[in-house]
Design a protein around this motif. Structure first.
Motif, PDB file in Angstrom:
ATOM      1  N   ASP A   1       0.811  -1.214   0.000  1.00  0.00           N
ATOM      2  CA  ASP A   1       0.000   0.000   0.000  1.00  0.00           C
ATOM      3  C   ASP A   1       0.843   1.261   0.000  1.00  0.00           C
ATOM      4  OD1 ASP A   1      -2.366  -1.252  -0.123  1.00  0.00           O
ATOM      5  OD2 ASP A   1      -2.815  -1.155   2.036  1.00  0.00           O
ATOM      6  N   GLU A   2       2.149   1.076   0.221  1.00  0.00           N
ATOM      7  CA  GLU A   2       3.012   2.247   0.326  1.00  0.00           C
ATOM      8  C   GLU A   2       3.520   2.624  -1.059  1.00  0.00           C
ATOM      9  OE1 GLU A   2       7.306   3.366   2.207  1.00  0.00           O
ATOM     10  OE2 GLU A   2       6.295   1.585   2.992  1.00  0.00           O
ATOM     11  N   LEU A   3       3.121   3.817  -1.490  1.00  0.00           N
ATOM     12  CA  LEU A   3       3.499   4.255  -2.830  1.00  0.00           C
ATOM     13  C   LEU A   3       5.008   4.444  -2.930  1.00  0.00           C
ATOM     14  CD1 LEU A   3       0.769   6.966  -3.623  1.00  0.00           C
ATOM     15  CD2 LEU A   3       0.856   4.587  -4.409  1.00  0.00           C
ATOM     16  N   HIS A   4       5.532   4.199  -4.109  1.00  0.00           N
ATOM     17  CA  HIS A   4       6.916   4.562  -4.424  1.00  0.00           C
ATOM     18  C   HIS A   4       7.033   6.079  -4.276  1.00  0.00           C
ATOM     19  CE1 HIS A   4      10.432   5.379  -6.982  1.00  0.00           C
ATOM     20  NE2 HIS A   4      10.744   4.101  -6.895  1.00  0.00           N
ATOM     21  N   PRO A   5       8.172   6.586  -3.809  1.00  0.00           N
ATOM     22  CA  PRO A   5       8.300   8.052  -3.642  1.00  0.00           C
ATOM     23  C   PRO A   5       7.964   8.826  -4.913  1.00  0.00           C
ATOM     24  CG  PRO A   5      10.187   6.922  -2.689  1.00  0.00           C
ATOM     25  CD  PRO A   5       9.356   5.867  -3.333  1.00  0.00           C
ATOM     26  N   LEU A   6       8.265   8.266  -6.058  1.00  0.00           N
ATOM     27  CA  LEU A   6       7.914   8.969  -7.300  1.00  0.00           C
ATOM     28  C   LEU A   6       6.397   9.052  -7.461  1.00  0.00           C
ATOM     29  CD1 LEU A   6      10.557   7.448  -9.726  1.00  0.00           C
ATOM     30  CD2 LEU A   6      10.278   9.901  -9.267  1.00  0.00           C
ATOM     31  N   GLN A   7       5.717   7.969  -7.149  1.00  0.00           N
ATOM     32  CA  GLN A   7       4.256   7.978  -7.266  1.00  0.00           C
ATOM     33  C   GLN A   7       3.653   9.028  -6.345  1.00  0.00           C
ATOM     34  OE1 GLN A   7       3.908   3.737  -6.365  1.00  0.00           O
ATOM     35  NE2 GLN A   7       3.017   3.378  -8.405  1.00  0.00           N
ATOM     36  N   ALA A   8       4.151   9.068  -5.116  1.00  0.00           N
ATOM     37  CA  ALA A   8       3.628  10.052  -4.154  1.00  0.00           C
ATOM     38  C   ALA A   8       3.934  11.474  -4.633  1.00  0.00           C
ATOM     39  CB  ALA A   8       4.242   9.800  -2.773  1.00  0.00           C
ATOM     40  N   ALA A   9       5.131  11.673  -5.159  1.00  0.00           N
ATOM     41  CA  ALA A   9       5.516  13.015  -5.621  1.00  0.00           C
ATOM     42  C   ALA A   9       4.690  13.427  -6.835  1.00  0.00           C
ATOM     43  CB  ALA A   9       7.004  13.048  -5.950  1.00  0.00           C
ATOM     44  N   PHE A  10       4.399  12.480  -7.709  1.00  0.00           N
ATOM     45  CA  PHE A  10       3.566  12.820  -8.875  1.00  0.00           C
ATOM     46  C   PHE A  10       2.180  13.297  -8.422  1.00  0.00           C
ATOM     47  CE2 PHE A  10       5.008  11.467 -13.283  1.00  0.00           C
ATOM     48  CZ  PHE A  10       6.350  11.564 -12.991  1.00  0.00           C
TER      49      PHE A  10
ATOM     50  N   GLU B   1       1.456  14.683  -5.461  1.00  0.00           N
ATOM     51  CA  GLU B   1       1.599  15.966  -4.752  1.00  0.00           C
ATOM     52  C   GLU B   1       1.869  17.128  -5.702  1.00  0.00           C
ATOM     53  OE1 GLU B   1       1.014  16.845  -1.657  1.00  0.00           O
ATOM     54  OE2 GLU B   1       0.293  14.802  -1.350  1.00  0.00           O
ATOM     55  N   HIS B   2       2.624  16.870  -6.753  1.00  0.00           N
ATOM     56  CA  HIS B   2       2.992  17.943  -7.693  1.00  0.00           C
ATOM     57  C   HIS B   2       2.010  18.062  -8.861  1.00  0.00           C
ATOM     58  CE1 HIS B   2       7.115  18.996  -6.157  1.00  0.00           C
ATOM     59  NE2 HIS B   2       6.887  17.870  -5.508  1.00  0.00           N
ATOM     60  N   ASP B   3       0.933  17.314  -8.839  1.00  0.00           N
ATOM     61  CA  ASP B   3      -0.019  17.290  -9.949  1.00  0.00           C
ATOM     62  C   ASP B   3       0.727  17.080 -11.270  1.00  0.00           C
ATOM     63  OD1 ASP B   3      -2.754  17.231 -10.553  1.00  0.00           O
ATOM     64  OD2 ASP B   3      -2.694  19.241 -11.398  1.00  0.00           O
ATOM     65  N   ALA B   4       1.533  16.038 -11.289  1.00  0.00           N
ATOM     66  CA  ALA B   4       2.427  15.786 -12.414  1.00  0.00           C
ATOM     67  C   ALA B   4       1.753  14.986 -13.534  1.00  0.00           C
ATOM     68  CB  ALA B   4       3.679  15.064 -11.920  1.00  0.00           C
ATOM     69  N   PHE B   5       0.450  15.030 -13.580  1.00  0.00           N
ATOM     70  CA  PHE B   5      -0.280  14.347 -14.652  1.00  0.00           C
ATOM     71  C   PHE B   5      -1.658  14.954 -14.744  1.00  0.00           C
ATOM     72  CE2 PHE B   5      -0.692  12.116 -10.685  1.00  0.00           C
ATOM     73  CZ  PHE B   5      -2.061  11.999 -10.525  1.00  0.00           C
ATOM     74  N   GLN B   6      -2.259  14.789 -15.888  1.00  0.00           N
ATOM     75  CA  GLN B   6      -3.651  15.197 -16.048  1.00  0.00           C
ATOM     76  C   GLN B   6      -4.465  13.979 -16.471  1.00  0.00           C
ATOM     77  OE1 GLN B   6      -4.030  19.041 -18.084  1.00  0.00           O
ATOM     78  NE2 GLN B   6      -2.022  19.618 -17.322  1.00  0.00           N
ATOM     79  N   CYS B   7      -4.375  13.617 -17.761  1.00  0.00           N
ATOM     80  CA  CYS B   7      -5.179  12.460 -18.189  1.00  0.00           C
ATOM     81  C   CYS B   7      -4.649  11.157 -17.608  1.00  0.00           C
ATOM     82  CB  CYS B   7      -5.279  12.392 -19.709  1.00  0.00           C
ATOM     83  SG  CYS B   7      -3.861  11.651 -20.558  1.00  0.00           S
ATOM     84  N   GLY B   8      -3.382  11.112 -17.263  1.00  0.00           N
ATOM     85  CA  GLY B   8      -2.827   9.931 -16.625  1.00  0.00           C
ATOM     86  C   GLY B   8      -2.329   8.862 -17.567  1.00  0.00           C
ATOM     87  N   TYR B   9      -2.493   9.072 -18.874  1.00  0.00           N
ATOM     88  CA  TYR B   9      -2.157   7.976 -19.788  1.00  0.00           C
ATOM     89  C   TYR B   9      -0.655   7.810 -19.969  1.00  0.00           C
ATOM     90  CZ  TYR B   9      -3.097   4.557 -23.410  1.00  0.00           C
ATOM     91  OH  TYR B   9      -3.176   3.380 -24.134  1.00  0.00           O
TER      92      TYR B   9
ATOM     93  N   ASN C   1      -5.518  17.066  -3.702  1.00  0.00           N
ATOM     94  CA  ASN C   1      -4.949  16.389  -4.864  1.00  0.00           C
ATOM     95  C   ASN C   1      -6.061  15.769  -5.699  1.00  0.00           C
ATOM     96  OD1 ASN C   1      -2.282  16.936  -4.124  1.00  0.00           O
ATOM     97  ND2 ASN C   1      -2.325  15.229  -2.667  1.00  0.00           N
ATOM     98  N   ARG C   2      -5.685  15.366  -6.910  1.00  0.00           N
ATOM     99  CA  ARG C   2      -6.675  14.746  -7.789  1.00  0.00           C
ATOM    100  C   ARG C   2      -7.288  13.513  -7.131  1.00  0.00           C
ATOM    101  NH1 ARG C   2      -6.251  16.436 -13.500  1.00  0.00           N
ATOM    102  NH2 ARG C   2      -4.636  17.999 -13.316  1.00  0.00           N
ATOM    103  N   VAL C   3      -8.601  13.432  -7.237  1.00  0.00           N
ATOM    104  CA  VAL C   3      -9.330  12.338  -6.595  1.00  0.00           C
ATOM    105  C   VAL C   3      -8.829  10.984  -7.106  1.00  0.00           C
ATOM    106  CG1 VAL C   3     -11.602  11.279  -6.407  1.00  0.00           C
ATOM    107  CG2 VAL C   3     -11.369  13.758  -6.203  1.00  0.00           C
ATOM    108  N   GLU C   4      -8.561  10.919  -8.424  1.00  0.00           N
ATOM    109  CA  GLU C   4      -8.169   9.639  -9.002  1.00  0.00           C
ATOM    110  C   GLU C   4      -6.649   9.508  -9.102  1.00  0.00           C
ATOM    111  OE1 GLU C   4      -9.313  12.186 -10.571  1.00  0.00           O
ATOM    112  OE2 GLU C   4      -8.204  12.447 -12.430  1.00  0.00           O
ATOM    113  N   GLY C   5      -5.930  10.353  -8.357  1.00  0.00           N
ATOM    114  CA  GLY C   5      -4.476  10.334  -8.459  1.00  0.00           C
ATOM    115  C   GLY C   5      -3.880   8.969  -8.182  1.00  0.00           C
TER     116      GLY C   5
END
Lengths: 162, 322, 676
Positions: A81-90, A92-100, C2-6
């Protein structure tokens, strides 16, 4: 042909058509939909996974040629359940929109952090550079993001790289 | 993709033994799998040579031997390469993306095919893909195609950055094949299209590149520069690999190789000859560049490559001059 | 927040259209026309049908049943006529993707080709004035006497700009999985920007009542307009599934996306401007030439922003369209405003240079009191404040207007400015709010294509209900939810949010459930000029050696009503500006004059910005109160970010080099070309 891979730590033996890419094997046969198909020609990076710890475009890898390899996909980055630090940072930083492109960005960044040595923007190829934003941008340029989240992707990776 | 057989070779000689018409060697796959998916490459049989024990970079006397299966990223990160041939590291790092460089091999990089839009689209004619079908690029989209050494049959360019650096370094390409072993000095691996554009290189069917050997680095300062409108992850509009040795204000050695201008990496021999023995000045560099590019035969939409190449030669040499 | 679906997005669990696990799914792969005009004489599927795993081949030889009035781009295999190269003319269905693709390759098609015409030119004899331009504006407008205004002007410019074919290129290729149940009800997992309208179009195309079709699109990998209308892949999946009696998946290749999922029309735009000695416009004329297909009229509203932007006593705008043997253009981020403002804002810069007036100041001097064309009052307009704030942040007062004089080594440095605008509209929507396990469930068939719709609707509901956002759960992306309009036209949040607010208000009244339909509310919106505005500033470096252009700095300042979520808004603005950078410097699809269709149909040839191209991009906004818009007071922000970016960069290139490139993209080839 029968091949055996370690996928996210689990051995998987699959009978594959030689035409099948590693990406299609993951998505269509193993149900690991995290790795994305954006171009199928190595031009976008959405399919990036780690092969034996190194980032690679899974769309350009024939599954048969990967026999015996150790594959890590985005599904394998977190520790339970513990996210990789990169996943958590993405997040927190809103590093994606559509997510694809995101799974490919994450796997690429995870691989990139393990790649010292110079890049095309390193002033002196003899010196391993610090991961400045400029270095991160160059090293992450194999992962296209059409939503234009690069600014946030770079800040997320820079935080983890520190 | 057409169905094909797949086999993994145990050794270079095993690979060659397995070769029959319709066979292709599979390295990193970054271009071959791409072309198979487009229907441009239609092998009946793949012999996988990516895991052959050809993955070492080792000194041989004052030379350096690079195994054909060395990954591009390992080549660029190698301490010996970085120290002795920094221009080569730069060229490799200028190519593709981090993930592609992790997969692509040295031999595969050299043997990648042109990115001409018509070559890559099986629904359109192309003399390189289907000899005799025509070259629509000459009247159509040739904006990133050849201005040097092209023919009426083909105006394709070779896309490799590595090959340009190897041409300047006068590397040797080691080949084994049904006809035995041989050594091809760069830039002799790639050929100009002439009336047989289907042949990118001088390799014969079944030939397998086993290594690239670098002679001792030439004296002088060196550079690799790649021009592209996207800042990264793009093929060159023009690239240059240059070595300049200036002693007492006089050019004692000069090598210039140009990329993305021709069907092969282009050694600018006229420019080199014009410079050697003369002064290392901006005027001399400009004269030399113009001497080289006097041979250019640009098409309407790629004429910009001539002033671009001229500027690049002059600017690069000026930066290298003491 | 943060984004709900993040979390599902970073762990790879978010499910996009092609990724739903469907038992027994087969695959269809299209066959595309190799001619640009003519007829399909014969489709020979015999060889394909003999191949392993093949379940069937669909083609005009046995036309599948469709509604007779189906849209020309969706009426698959109904006619032998070919309208463009790349049009879908058949498809192979097989057990696996590899087998379907190989079988499609083996379908033999005989054509009767005819001469095609695919080139847009301003003197094309087929040019005509469309009845209206998108979505429903008059094609032409004229106030005052343009010729007289130009004649009396102290300074004039008469310039023509061209923009190329541009492709949306979302990262997720268009995909659909179609399943028919035993009762003849169709379920489509589709990559769409609007489940409700997509359901209606698919049903209408198949001749079914909408109640028999369901579209699900929980996560969509970007769209930027090209998933805003139903594309042929979804119809193909439905037809193929009906034909073989199994669920069928269709995933377009990147190359096919260039052919059949729409594109931004190329434009040729002539601007004639006149100004008096103080820089006040005496005349403004904007004429746009653009293309559509022979199948469908799609008239991009390119010259419409000129009706809104500047006060001019003489103002004329016009659109001319030519129907070519090409695919139908479609929606791409800020259709109309994006290409139109590129030309208008570049021409304004030329006028500023010609008149010797600072380009920020020139715009300020031409600020209108009411909307120039309509005469309507603005609901709010803060363009001048955006220009002033941007100028302050960017350090504009230190700028030397002289072009071509700043050099750092080989790099010529320059800065440029351009204005942005985009309409702020809303459409009717429905929504339902209910209490579930003590928390709140919001249901609306909205789409989250990366905009953050789930997140912002969560916030809107939580604010209305006066509860913490973590007590609100938003369900969207399913046409079985309350009807909602498309995520497009920067109207999503305004439209869905209005319905969510009303549903929540009703729930608070009765404590159980709120159902809203804003049709009546939207119909009574006051007639006002409703637009967001912005100002963009760019710094560029142009290599005097290579002609390469790099953009070290981009700043956008926007006035877009109330910003509902600062993080999401910044991401949207920056994302639009990044796409605008691509438009300025690298994006271009070529039309193949010889064979028809497009060239550069992949991401190695059609360059979108890579990470290395995007350095310091920042977006900020002004507080803007506007009570006339909707209950939230917001204006849409998905599109305005791309409006003006290309002009700001082009103007900066001129400032750096003294060269005015009037043909996008601004490439090294054009920088290095000899001056005309």
């Amino acid at each position: 042909m029968d091949i055996t891979l370690q996928v996210n730590g689990l051995p998987r033996t699959v009978d594959v058509d030689p035409r099948m890419s590693l990406l299609d094997l993951l998505r269509e046969r193993l149900g690991l939909i995290g790795s994305k198909k954006g171009c199928d020609h190595g031009q976008c990076g959405a399919c990036t996974v780690l092969v034996d710890g190194r980032r690679a475009n899974s769309c350009l890898a024939l599954a048969v040629a990967m026999d015996g390899s150790e594959i890590t996909t985005v599904e394998g980055l977190a520790n339970g359940d513990e996210l990789h630090p990169l996943q958590a940072a993405f997040i927190e930083h809103d590093a994606f929109q559509c997510g694809y492109c995101t799974p490919g960005q994450l796997c690429s960044a995870a691989g990139m952090l393990g790649e010292p040595g110079p890049s095309a923007v390193t002033p002196d190829v003899l010196v391993d550079p610090d991961l400045t934003p400029e270095e991160i941008r160059e090293r992450m340029s194999g992962n296209l993001c059409r939503c234009g989240a690069y600014v946030n992707i770079v800040s997320a990776i820079a935080e983890v790289a520190r | 993709m057409k169905p094909f057989e797949y086999a993994r070779a145990g050794s270079p000689s095993d690979a060659v033994r397995r070769f029959r018409p319709g066979t292709m060697y599979l390295g990193g796959g970054t271009n071959l799998v791409d072309l198979m998916r487009l229907g441009v490459a239609r092998p009946e049989r793949l012999v996988d040579v990516s895991r052959l024990p050809l993955d070492a970079i080792e000194p041989v006397g004052d030379r350096l031997r690079i195994g054909a299966a060395v990954r591009n990223s390992d080549l660029a990160a190698d301490p010996l390469i970085r120290r002795r041939y920094p221009m080569l590291a730069r060229a490799v790092l200028a190519g593709a993306s981090g993930q592609v460089r992790n997969m692509a091999t040295v031999a595969g990089n050299l043997l990648q095919r042109t990115r001409c839009a018509y070559f890559q689209d099986v629904s359109r004619p192309c003399n390189k893909r289907r000899p005799g079908s025509g070259c629509p690029a000459i009247e159509g989209d040739h904006s990133n195609l050849a201005v040097l050494g092209a023919s009426d049959a083909c105006v394709a360019t070779h896309p490799s950055d590595l090959a340009v650096a190897l041409a300047a370094l006068e590397a040797e390409v080691h080949v084994t094949g049904p006809g035995g072993d041989r050594i091809i000095p760069m830039p002799g691996l790639h050929r100009l299209p002439g009336d047989a554009p289907e042949r990118d290189t001088v390799l014969e069917p079944g030939d397998l590149i086993t290594a690239v050997e670098l002679p001792a680095p030439p004296p002088g300062a060196s550079a690799y520069r790649k021009v592209r409108e996207r800042a990264s992850f793009a093929f060159a509009l023009v690239s240059i690999a240059a070595v300049l040795d200036v002693r007492d204000g006089v050019v004692s050695g000069c090598r210039i190789a140009l990329g993305s201008l021709a069907h092969a990496p282009w050694r600018a021999e006229r420019a080199e000859q014009a410079l050697i023995g003369g002064p290392a000045t901006g005027e001399a560099f400009l004269e030399a560049a113009e001497a080289e590019l006097a041979q250019a035969r640009p098409l309407p939409r790629n004429a910009f490559k001539v002033p671009l190449a001229r500027n690049l030669i002059v600017n690069t040499l000026e930066e290298l001059a003491p | 927040m943060n984004r709900v679906e993040g979390r599902v997005k970073v762990t790879g669990l978010a499910t996009y259209a092609a990724e739903y696990p469907v038992e027994g799914v087969a695959h269809a792969y299209p066959v595309q026309s190799l001619i640009a005009k003519g007829r399909v004489a014969r489709v020979d599927a015999s060889q394909a049908l003999d191949m392993p795993g093949v379940l069937g081949v669909l083609s005009v030889e046995d036309p599948p049943q469709l509604a007779p009035d189906a849209d020309g781009e969706l009426a698959l295999f109904q006619s032998r006529d070919v309208a463009y190269r790349g049009q879908l003319i058949a498809a192979a269905v097989a057990d696996t993707y590899e087998n379907a693709r190989a079988a499609a390759d083996a379908v033999r098609v005989e054509y009767e080709p005819a001469d095609h015409d695919v080139g847009l030119r301003a003197d094309h004899p087929g040019l005509y004035r469309p009845e209206v331009v998108n979505p429903n504006y008059p094609a032409d407008t004229e106030h005052g006497d343009v010729e007289a205004g130009l004649a009396e002007a102290a300074t004039t410019v008469d310039v023509t700009y061209t923009t190329p074919v541009l492709h949306n290129n979302p990262m997720e290729p268009h995909a659909a999985v179609a399943l028919w149940d035993a009762e003849g009800r169709l379920l489509v997992y589709n990559s769409t920007q609007g489940a409700s309208p997509d359901r209606d179009t698919i049903a209408g195309t198949l001749g079914l009542p909408p109640s028999r079709v369901r579209v699900v699109a929980r996560h969509v990998g970007g769209g930027f307009g090209c998933k805003g209308s139903t594309r042929p892949h979804a119809v193909l999946a439905a037809l193929a599934s009906r034909a073989v009696g199994r669920p069928v998946k269709v995933v377009l290749t990147r190359q096919q996306m260039f052919d059949v999922t729409g594109y931004r029309t190329p434009t040729i735009q002539r601007l004639r401007l006149g100004a008096d000695a103080e820089g006040r416009l005496t005349a403004l004329e904007h004429v746009a030439y653009e293309q559509s297909s022979t199948l469908v009229e799609f008239a991009e509203q390119t010259a419409t922003p000129a009706r809104t932007m500047y006060a001019a006593p003489a103002l004329r705008t016009a659109h001319r369209l030519v129907r070519l043997d090409v695919a139908t253009p479609s929606w791409m981020r800020a259709p109309g405003e994006c290409p139109g403002m590129y030309a208008l804002e570049s021409a304004l810069d030329e006028l500023a240079c010609a008149a010797g007036i600072d380009p920020v100041e020139l715009r300020v001097r031409n600020e209108p009191e009411t909307e120039p064309e309509s005469g309507l009052p603005f609901s709010s307009r803060n363009l001048v404040a955006c220009l002033r704030e941007g100028a302050r942040r960017f350090g504009w007062d230190r700028r030397d207007p002289e072009p071509g004089v700043r050099r750092e080594g080989e790099w010529l440095v320059g800065t440029g400015v351009a204005a942005s605008t985009y309409p702020a509209r809303r459409r009717p929507s429905q929504a339902v709010a209910t209490v579930r396990n003590g928390d709140f469930l919001i249901q609306v068939a909205a789409a989250d294509i990366g905009t953050g719709a789930r997140t912002v609707l969560t916030r809107i509901a939580a604010e209305t209900l006066g509860v913490a956002p973590d007590r609100v759960h938003v369900e969207l992306g399913d046409s079985d939810l309350p009807d909602a309009p498309v995520a497009g036209g920067s109207m999503g949040t305004a439209s869905w949010g209005s319905a969510v607010v009303r549903a929540c208000e009703e729930l608070m009244k009765n404590g159980k459930e709120g159902r809203a339909d804003t049709t009546d509310e939207v119909a009574t919106d006051a007639e006002l000029a409703r637009h967001a505005f912005g100002a963009q500033f760019a710094e560029v470096r142009v290599s005097a050696v290579t002609g390469e252009v790099r953009v070290p700095r981009l700043l956008g300042v926007f006035a877009a009503g109330r910003i509902l979520d600062a993080g999401l808004a910044r991401s949207q603005f920056i994302g639009g500006m990044t796409m605008g950078l691509g438009m300025a410097l690298m994006e271009e699809t070529l039309t193949d004059e010889e064979f028809g269709g497009f060239l550069r149909r992949d991401l190695a040839q059609y360059h979108v910005p890579a990470c290395a191209d995007v350095a310091d991009v920042e977006a900020v906004w002004l507080e803007e109160e506007d009570d006339a818009l909707n209950p939230m007071g917001n204006k849409g922000i998905g599109e305005i970010g791309i409006v003006g970016t290309a002009a700001a960069i082009g103007n900066a290139v001129h400032h750096a080099t003294g060269r005015r490139i009037r043909d996008l993209p601004i490439t090294p080839a054009k920088i290095l070309a000899p001056s005309p």
